[in-house]
Design a protein around this motif. Structure first.
Motif, mmCIF file in Angstrom:
data_model
loop_
_atom_site.group_PDB
_atom_site.id
_atom_site.type_symbol
_atom_site.label_atom_id
_atom_site.label_comp_id
_atom_site.label_asym_id
_atom_site.label_seq_id
_atom_site.Cartn_x
_atom_site.Cartn_y
_atom_site.Cartn_z
ATOM 1 N N LEU A 143 0.817 -1.080 0.122
ATOM 2 C CA LEU A 143 -0.325 -0.326 0.295
ATOM 3 C C LEU A 143 0.982 1.526 0.340
ATOM 4 O O LEU A 143 0.454 2.383 0.352
ATOM 5 C CB LEU A 143 -1.051 0.066 1.603
ATOM 6 N N ALA A 144 2.138 1.348 0.189
ATOM 7 C CA ALA A 144 3.053 2.142 0.161
ATOM 8 C C ALA A 144 2.546 3.160 -1.293
ATOM 9 O O ALA A 144 2.760 3.109 -2.158
ATOM 10 C CB ALA A 144 4.363 1.950 0.029
ATOM 11 N N GLY A 145 2.777 4.723 -0.992
ATOM 12 C CA GLY A 145 2.542 5.084 -1.775
ATOM 13 C C GLY A 145 1.251 5.703 -3.229
ATOM 14 O O GLY A 145 0.633 6.214 -3.460
ATOM 15 N N LEU A 146 0.409 4.958 -2.197
ATOM 16 C CA LEU A 146 -1.268 5.698 -2.088
ATOM 17 C C LEU A 146 -1.773 6.536 -1.393
ATOM 18 O O LEU A 146 -1.123 6.486 -0.565
ATOM 19 C CB LEU A 146 -1.770 3.989 -2.006
ATOM 20 N N ASN A 147 -2.789 6.912 -2.311
ATOM 21 C CA ASN A 147 -3.453 7.391 -1.519
ATOM 22 C C ASN A 147 -4.909 6.883 -0.270
ATOM 23 O O ASN A 147 -4.561 6.040 -1.040
ATOM 24 C CB ASN A 147 -4.148 8.886 -2.810
ATOM 25 N N PRO A 148 -5.131 7.708 0.158
ATOM 26 C CA PRO A 148 -6.737 6.718 0.975
ATOM 27 C C PRO A 148 -7.180 6.411 -0.314
ATOM 28 O O PRO A 148 -7.949 5.436 0.736
ATOM 29 C CB PRO A 148 -6.954 8.752 1.418
ATOM 30 N N GLN A 149 -7.874 7.335 -1.437
ATOM 31 C CA GLN A 149 -8.647 6.244 -1.806
ATOM 32 C C GLN A 149 -7.977 4.954 -2.535
ATOM 33 O O GLN A 149 -8.897 3.626 -2.351
ATOM 34 C CB GLN A 149 -9.357 6.929 -2.900
ATOM 35 N N GLU A 150 -7.291 4.892 -2.768
ATOM 36 C CA GLU A 150 -6.597 3.966 -3.542
ATOM 37 C C GLU A 150 -6.606 2.864 -2.541
ATOM 38 O O GLU A 150 -6.586 1.743 -2.793
ATOM 39 C CB GLU A 150 -5.447 3.796 -4.126
ATOM 40 N N VAL A 151 -5.791 3.453 -1.428
ATOM 41 C CA VAL A 151 -5.304 1.941 -0.306
ATOM 42 C C VAL A 151 -6.815 1.504 0.077
ATOM 43 O O VAL A 151 -6.804 0.195 0.440
ATOM 44 C CB VAL A 151 -5.430 2.633 1.085
ATOM 45 N N ALA A 152 -8.721 2.063 0.343
ATOM 46 C CA ALA A 152 -9.562 2.107 0.601
ATOM 47 C C ALA A 152 -10.407 0.710 -0.097
ATOM 48 O O ALA A 152 -10.365 -0.327 -0.548
ATOM 49 C CB ALA A 152 -10.102 3.174 0.726
ATOM 50 N N GLU A 153 -9.113 0.819 -1.740
ATOM 51 C CA GLU A 153 -10.026 -0.513 -2.616
ATOM 52 C C GLU A 153 -8.589 -1.305 -2.906
ATOM 53 O O GLU A 153 -9.386 -2.048 -3.462
ATOM 54 C CB GLU A 153 -9.593 1.086 -4.431
ATOM 55 N N ILE A 173 -7.829 -2.785 0.186
ATOM 56 C CA ILE A 173 -7.820 -3.720 1.560
ATOM 57 C C ILE A 173 -8.742 -4.524 0.716
ATOM 58 O O ILE A 173 -8.418 -6.071 1.423
ATOM 59 C CB ILE A 173 -8.477 -2.181 2.410
ATOM 60 N N PRO A 174 -10.146 -4.566 0.247
ATOM 61 C CA PRO A 174 -10.672 -5.992 -0.024
ATOM 62 C C PRO A 174 -9.915 -6.518 -0.986
ATOM 63 O O PRO A 174 -10.103 -7.585 -0.792
ATOM 64 C CB PRO A 174 -12.023 -5.159 -0.848
ATOM 65 N N VAL A 175 -8.962 -6.121 -1.784
ATOM 66 C CA VAL A 175 -8.043 -7.501 -3.133
ATOM 67 C C VAL A 175 -7.566 -8.521 -2.185
ATOM 68 O O VAL A 175 -7.452 -9.329 -1.921
ATOM 69 C CB VAL A 175 -7.431 -6.314 -3.766
ATOM 70 N N VAL A 176 -6.785 -7.542 -0.840
ATOM 71 C CA VAL A 176 -6.126 -8.268 -0.447
ATOM 72 C C VAL A 176 -6.935 -9.027 0.802
ATOM 73 O O VAL A 176 -6.413 -9.886 1.684
ATOM 74 C CB VAL A 176 -5.590 -6.959 0.981
ATOM 75 N N ARG A 177 -7.823 -8.671 1.099
ATOM 76 C CA ARG A 177 -8.656 -9.538 1.983
ATOM 77 C C ARG A 177 -9.277 -10.775 0.960
ATOM 78 O O ARG A 177 -9.318 -12.096 1.918
ATOM 79 C CB ARG A 177 -10.210 -8.809 2.769
ATOM 80 N N GLN A 178 -9.959 -10.797 0.269
ATOM 81 C CA GLN A 178 -10.270 -11.527 -0.882
ATOM 82 C C GLN A 178 -9.447 -12.754 -1.157
ATOM 83 O O GLN A 178 -9.228 -13.598 -1.002
ATOM 84 C CB GLN A 178 -11.251 -10.533 -2.039
ATOM 85 N N HIS A 193 2.924 0.234 6.616
ATOM 86 C CA HIS A 193 2.903 1.267 7.982
ATOM 87 C C HIS A 193 1.877 2.036 7.890
ATOM 88 O O HIS A 193 1.033 2.655 8.474
ATOM 89 C CB HIS A 193 4.068 2.384 7.494
ATOM 90 N N VAL A 194 0.822 1.008 6.463
ATOM 91 C CA VAL A 194 -1.080 2.448 6.789
ATOM 92 C C VAL A 194 -1.423 1.100 8.063
ATOM 93 O O VAL A 194 -1.967 0.374 7.522
ATOM 94 C CB VAL A 194 -1.578 1.856 5.022
ATOM 95 N N MET A 195 -2.019 1.747 8.826
ATOM 96 C CA MET A 195 -2.011 1.670 10.024
ATOM 97 C C MET A 195 -3.953 1.429 9.401
ATOM 98 O O MET A 195 -4.454 0.313 10.633
ATOM 99 C CB MET A 195 -1.885 2.030 11.167
ATOM 100 N N GLN A 196 -3.848 1.935 9.529
ATOM 101 C CA GLN A 196 -5.422 2.032 9.196
ATOM 102 C C GLN A 196 -5.916 0.261 8.247
ATOM 103 O O GLN A 196 -7.108 -0.291 8.692
ATOM 104 C CB GLN A 196 -5.926 3.206 7.266
ATOM 105 N N LEU A 238 -7.766 -5.562 8.588
ATOM 106 C CA LEU A 238 -7.181 -6.434 7.344
ATOM 107 C C LEU A 238 -6.466 -7.750 8.611
ATOM 108 O O LEU A 238 -7.035 -8.655 8.651
ATOM 109 C CB LEU A 238 -6.051 -6.442 6.909
ATOM 110 N N ALA A 239 -5.846 -7.517 8.975
ATOM 111 C CA ALA A 239 -4.922 -8.239 10.157
ATOM 112 C C ALA A 239 -5.694 -8.806 11.274
ATOM 113 O O ALA A 239 -5.980 -8.300 11.555
ATOM 114 C CB ALA A 239 -3.407 -7.554 10.794
ATOM 115 N N GLN A 240 -5.285 -9.910 11.340
ATOM 116 C CA GLN A 240 -5.953 -10.226 12.513
ATOM 117 C C GLN A 240 -4.971 -11.444 13.948
ATOM 118 O O GLN A 240 -5.439 -11.036 15.386
ATOM 119 C CB GLN A 240 -5.907 -12.158 12.802
ATOM 120 N N GLN A 241 -4.011 -11.110 13.578
ATOM 121 C CA GLN A 241 -2.633 -11.088 13.592
ATOM 122 C C GLN A 241 -1.632 -9.855 13.964
ATOM 123 O O GLN A 241 -0.947 -9.958 12.284
ATOM 124 C CB GLN A 241 -2.262 -12.804 14.479
#
Length: 249
Positions: free
Chosen positions: A166-176, A178-183, A196-199, A204-207
């Protein structure tokens, strides 16, 4: 409980007088979406390099999928199901998105047409289906990040190590993203991400495992580690935890 998919036992490495990773031990179970966090220079990417075989530890042992892989070559680890991405994305710029992804697919697929077909399926999963014909050089930063993810995904990993995807992405790109990684995790791939993006970590993280100056200082759920005084001190400096408590009071 089943054996961990990945287990590190007392792993250390030094470069000259710098102890980059010091006596790190942890276990990651299959089906987990985990995060490795810590301030800059904490040793996170070095630890990824040790896990994936780009570096050999001075001491300690790394076991993946029941096999001791300590110091084993990265291409052998990839063939057996451990693939990593890189923080600095370097695609084959003159090749198309489809061809870039097919490079990863060729790890397990010999026939060119089959590898290209697999590339199309992977592109769909990461939101690049409409970009397949483009040269990689024409992608945006967000597109290149998705391409890096797709190339790794095409190798059919059991464990995917994501280095600041997620490094270098703007907030909208980060939000878009997150679901890709989750899937991906929901589809059966175990994921460990440096982030580093704590959002994203909180969503996402369980652990979570926290490194500071090469040492593992905390582990647990995202909520528990971000409230840990040792973690607050590592990020914000000595005395920060006490100051925050005074403000809260």
């Amino acid at each position: 409980m089943a054996e961990p998919l990945l287990q590190l036992s007392h792993v250390s490495i030094a470069f000259g007088g710098l102890r980059a990773v010091q006596d790190v031990s942890f276990a990651l179970h299959a089906g987990t979406l985990g995060a490795l966090i810590g301030p800059n220079g904490a040793g996170k990417t070095t630890l990824f390099a040790l896990m994936s075989g780009f570096l050999r530890p001075d001491t300690g042992r790394i076991v993946f999928d029941g096999r001791d892989i300590t110091g084993r070559a990265p291409h052998l680890n990839a063939r057996n199901g451990m693939t990593r991405t890189f923080q600095i994305v370097q695609p084959f710029a003159a090749q198309t998105v489809r061809d870039n992804i097919a490079v990863g697919a060729h790890l397990h697929i010999a026939r060119r047409m089959s590898a290209l077909a697999e590339a199309e399926r992977v592109a769909e999963r990461v939101g690049l289906a409409s970009q397949l014909h483009k040269p990689a050089a024409d992608l945006t930063v967000a597109g290149r990040k998705r391409l890096e993810l797709a190339r790794a995904l095409a190798t059919r990993p059991k464990l995917l190590l994501l280095d600041e995807v997620l490094a270098g992405l703007n907030p909208q790109e980060v939000a878009e993203m997150i679901p890709v990684v989750r899937q991906l995790a929901a589809g059966g791939i175990t994921v460990l991400m440096i982030e580093h993006v704590m959002q994203a970590v909180m969503h996402l993280a369980q652990q979570v495992w926290v490194l500071s100056q090469g040492q593992l200082i905390a582990q647990g759920t995202p909520g528990s580690v971000t409230a840990d005084p040792r973690v607050i001190e590592a990020y914000l400096g000595h005395g920060a935890a006490a100051r925050l408590q005074q403000v809260a009071a």
